[in-house]
Design an enzyme around this catalytic site. Structure first.
Site, PDB file in Angstrom:
ATOM      1  N   HIS A 114       7.326  -1.853   1.603  1.00 12.12           N
ATOM      2  CA  HIS A 114       6.927  -1.514   2.965  1.00 12.12           C
ATOM      3  C   HIS A 114       5.565  -0.846   2.947  1.00 12.12           C
ATOM      4  O   HIS A 114       5.215  -0.149   2.008  1.00 12.12           O
ATOM      5  CB  HIS A 114       7.967  -0.643   3.666  1.00 12.12           C
ATOM      6  N   HIS A 116       3.071   1.649   4.997  1.00 10.13           N
ATOM      7  CA  HIS A 116       2.997   2.696   6.013  1.00 10.13           C
ATOM      8  C   HIS A 116       1.636   2.639   6.697  1.00 10.13           C
ATOM      9  O   HIS A 116       0.602   2.517   6.024  1.00 10.13           O
ATOM     10  CB  HIS A 116       3.101   4.091   5.377  1.00 10.13           C
TER      11      HIS A 116
END
Length: 128
Positions: A114, A116
């Protein structure tokens, strides 16, 4: 639980279904920021700035961490970063930070790659 403790605990779950899988399946609600064929972006439930969005691949396909990326996933990685940049530009026109946590020492607490996007305030350096 501290970030370090969470990262240590998460390592034992690498390769198993994650909270992001539950989010993608609709079992857990999220606040959508962006969605396309390859990725999904949503607001972090524990934001580290006024804007904190996570960009994840819809199909994890073994992509648990950046260092596990395969040659055939280069275009997906580019798409994730490109999407993060578009979100950052829209939500944080004065600037933003893009972060990918890697492993325990990088404080990675979910083993589903992921990205950010954090902004809306002055970022400090070094990040810690």
């Amino acid at each position: 639980m501290s970030e370090v403790s969470a990262a240590e605990a998460a390592l034992a779950t690498e390769g198993q279904p994650t909270i992001f899988d539950k989010l993608l399946s609709g079992d857990i609600p999220s606040t959508e920021v962006h969605s396309d064929d390859l990725c999904y972006a949503f607001r972090d439930i524990s934001p580290q700035g006024p804007t904190h969005v996570l960009v994840i691949p819809k199909d994890r396909d073994g992509l648990t961490r950046l260092s596990s990326a395969r040659e055939d996933q280069k275009s997906l990685l580019g798409h994730l970063v490109y999407t993060a940049g578009k979100i950052g530009k829209k939500e944080c026109p004065e600037g933003f930070r893009v972060v990918v946590n890697e492993g325990v020492q990088g404080a990675q607490s979910v083993y589903h790659l992921h990205v950010h996007v954090i902004g809306g305030r002055q970022m400090n350096w070094p990040p810690g």
